[in-house]
Design an enzyme around this catalytic site. Structure first.
Site, PDB file in Angstrom:
ATOM      1  N   ARG A 188      -3.499   6.276   1.112  1.00 34.66           N
ATOM      2  CA  ARG A 188      -4.091   7.491   1.687  1.00 34.66           C
ATOM      3  C   ARG A 188      -3.206   8.249   2.650  1.00 34.66           C
ATOM      4  NH1 ARG A 188      -9.198   4.088   3.279  1.00 34.66           N
ATOM      5  NH2 ARG A 188      -7.484   2.603   3.163  1.00 34.66           N
TER       6      ARG A 188
ATOM      7  N   ARG B  47       0.819  -1.224   0.000  1.00 28.67           N
ATOM      8  CA  ARG B  47       0.000   0.000   0.000  1.00 28.67           C
ATOM      9  C   ARG B  47       0.850   1.270   0.000  1.00 28.67           C
ATOM     10  NH1 ARG B  47      -5.531  -1.264   1.957  1.00 28.67           N
ATOM     11  NH2 ARG B  47      -5.922  -3.073   0.668  1.00 28.67           N
TER      12      ARG B  47
ATOM     13  N   ARG C 182      -6.691  10.746  -6.102  1.00 27.58           N
ATOM     14  CA  ARG C 182      -7.903   9.953  -5.898  1.00 27.58           C
ATOM     15  C   ARG C 182      -9.137  10.843  -6.019  1.00 27.58           C
ATOM     16  NH1 ARG C 182     -11.273   8.611  -1.915  1.00 27.58           N
ATOM     17  NH2 ARG C 182     -11.837   6.436  -1.477  1.00 27.58           N
TER      18      ARG C 182
ATOM     19  N   TYR D 189     -14.490 -12.823  -0.062  1.00 26.12           N
ATOM     20  CA  TYR D 189     -15.230 -11.585  -0.359  1.00 26.12           C
ATOM     21  C   TYR D 189     -16.426 -11.869  -1.272  1.00 26.12           C
ATOM     22  CZ  TYR D 189     -11.480  -8.905   1.818  1.00 26.12           C
ATOM     23  OH  TYR D 189     -10.588  -8.395   2.727  1.00 26.12           O
TER      24      TYR D 189
ATOM     25  N   ASP E 210      -6.638  -3.482  -7.456  1.00 22.44           N
ATOM     26  CA  ASP E 210      -7.164  -4.126  -6.254  1.00 22.44           C
ATOM     27  C   ASP E 210      -7.451  -5.589  -6.547  1.00 22.44           C
ATOM     28  OD1 ASP E 210      -8.162  -3.191  -3.411  1.00 22.44           O
ATOM     29  OD2 ASP E 210      -9.514  -4.759  -4.104  1.00 22.44           O
TER      30      ASP E 210
END
Ligand SMILES: Cc1c2[nH]c(c1CCC(=O)O)Cc1[nH]c(c(CCC(=O)O)c1C)Cc1[nH]c(c(CCC(=O)O)c1C)Cc1[nH]c(c(C)c1CCC(=O)O)C2
Length: 345
Positions: free
Chosen positions: A29, A25, A38, A152, A75
């Site tokens: 963020r 990552r 973003r 998921y 992702d």
């Protein structure tokens, strides 16, 4: 091997006094420039599918820090979406997907080889990066491991214990295994396309491998990873594969031999001295500083970074975190970590 990139040398089994370093990552963020791009993209998925902006965020941490590797910005949940599942992200909460729990849900999925229309922008991002990265920076492609992706798809969201996926594997093993096979086939094609587009190595993220016990770990974590690795090696014999069976604990031992991966990524619950003796003996390892140090910083960050570098100094090692860097991390602490990894020794 002098001319080769540091990351590729580690993956080829070379011991280096200063290990290559990158972070899971690393485009994320905690970086103001990521948040700005973003916002320009609109939302997270639009950023993933916008090749120019995805290229830009992949390059941001390379420019700021000079990492030894860049990881494609995308992702693991794009594969379910390409198979026809609904996917959206709820801000502050995480991913949501349409669920696959019945034969009818499964029958509505697309075949594995129909994923490429959806994923074409991702291959374009890889091509862009392959031309844009500095010559000493390696490009990592990736995908989720079938078990993690299935958790998921079955639950329709992240779950603390992967309960819905465990329930389906017990109640309808045939359907569960068919889903895993579909994801496995799609993943082989997806990673192969990333390699064709310029990825120099690929990483398979099995974030929820730790919730599989005993025989289930062998069947649903080891076997799919072995199958993906074998298929990739038959098409691209020189491309190394990194496996990340997160929280596998004792089952990290022998994982590289059982799956054929060239490098095993370690989460931060693993003791480095133990892993040096029992996992690094089979080849390269990656890891495993706790992400919390990127928030707290200070002498503890320096001490722990030095301890990890030292513990793995007897064999091939790629310095990384044990999991992704979190949004509350301090960008200054990342620089401190890198400076410590690269200090004279
Ligand atoms: C389980 C999983 C996912 N995605 C991924 C995993 C496996 C690794 C792990 O265990 O973290 C892998 C992943 N996700 C992302 C990458 C890009 C490469 C990298 O920088 O490591 C990679 C390799 C970008 C991302 N993927 C996501 C973000 C944050 C999204 C944002 O910008 O709002 C990023 C940068 C979103 C995401 N994506 C996923 C979740 C659960 C979330 C929400 C949680 C969160 O917000 O951190 C699914």
């Amino acid at each position: 091997m002098a001319g080769k990139k540091k990351l590729m040398r580690a993956l080829a089994g070379e011991t280096q006094a200063v290990p290559p370093v990158w972070m899971m990552r690393q485009a994320g963020r905690y970086l103001p420039e990521y948040r700005a791009t973003r916002e320009q993209a609109g939302d997270f998925l639009s950023l993933c599918y916008n090749s120019d902006l995805a290229t830009e965020v992949t390059l941001q941490p390379i420019r700021r820090y000079g990492f030894d590797a860049a990881i494609l910005f995308a992702d693991i949940l794009l594969v379910p979406q390409a198979l026809g599942a609904g996917l959206w992200f709820v801000t502050g909460e995480g991913p949501r997907l349409s669920t696959v729990t019945t034969q009818a849900d499964f029958d509505a999925l697309k075949p594995a080889d129909a994923i490429h229309d959806t994923l074409a922008p991702i291959y374009q991002t890889v091509r862009n990066l392959s031309g844009a990265l500095p010559g000493d920076v390696a490009l990592i492609g990736f995908a989720g491991a079938p078990w993690t992706v299935a958790t998921y798809m079955i639950a329709g969201r992240g779950t603390p214990d992967q309960g819905p996926a465990h329930a389906l594997r017990q109640e309808n093993t045939v359907l569960f295994e068919a889903l895993l096979d579909r994801i496995t086939d799609a993943t082989i094609d997806y990673l192969s396309m990333q390699i064709d587009a310029g990825a120099e190595t690929v990483k398979i993220f099995d974030s929820w491998a730790g919730s599989l016990d005993g025989e289930a770990f062998d069947k649903y974590a080891v076997e799919p990873c072995r199958r993906i690795t074998a298929a990739l090696k038959s098409r691209h014999p020189d491309v190394p594969v990194i496996g990340f069976p997160r929280e596998a604990g004792q089952k990290y031992v022998g994982f590289a031999r059982a799956t054929g991966v060239d490098c095993v990524a370690l989460d931060n619950s693993v003791d480095p001295a133990w892993a040096a003796a029992h996992v690094q003996c089979d080849g390269c390892v990656q890891g495993n500083l706790a992400s919390a140090h990127m928030v707290a910083g200070g002498q503890a960050l320096v001490d722990e970074t030095r301890a990890i570098v030292k513990a793995f100094s007897g064999g091939p090692h790629i310095f990384n975190l044990g999991h992704g860097i979190t949004p509350d991390a301090d960008p200054g602490n990342v620089q401190l970590m890198i400076d410590t990894v690269r200090e004279d020794r």
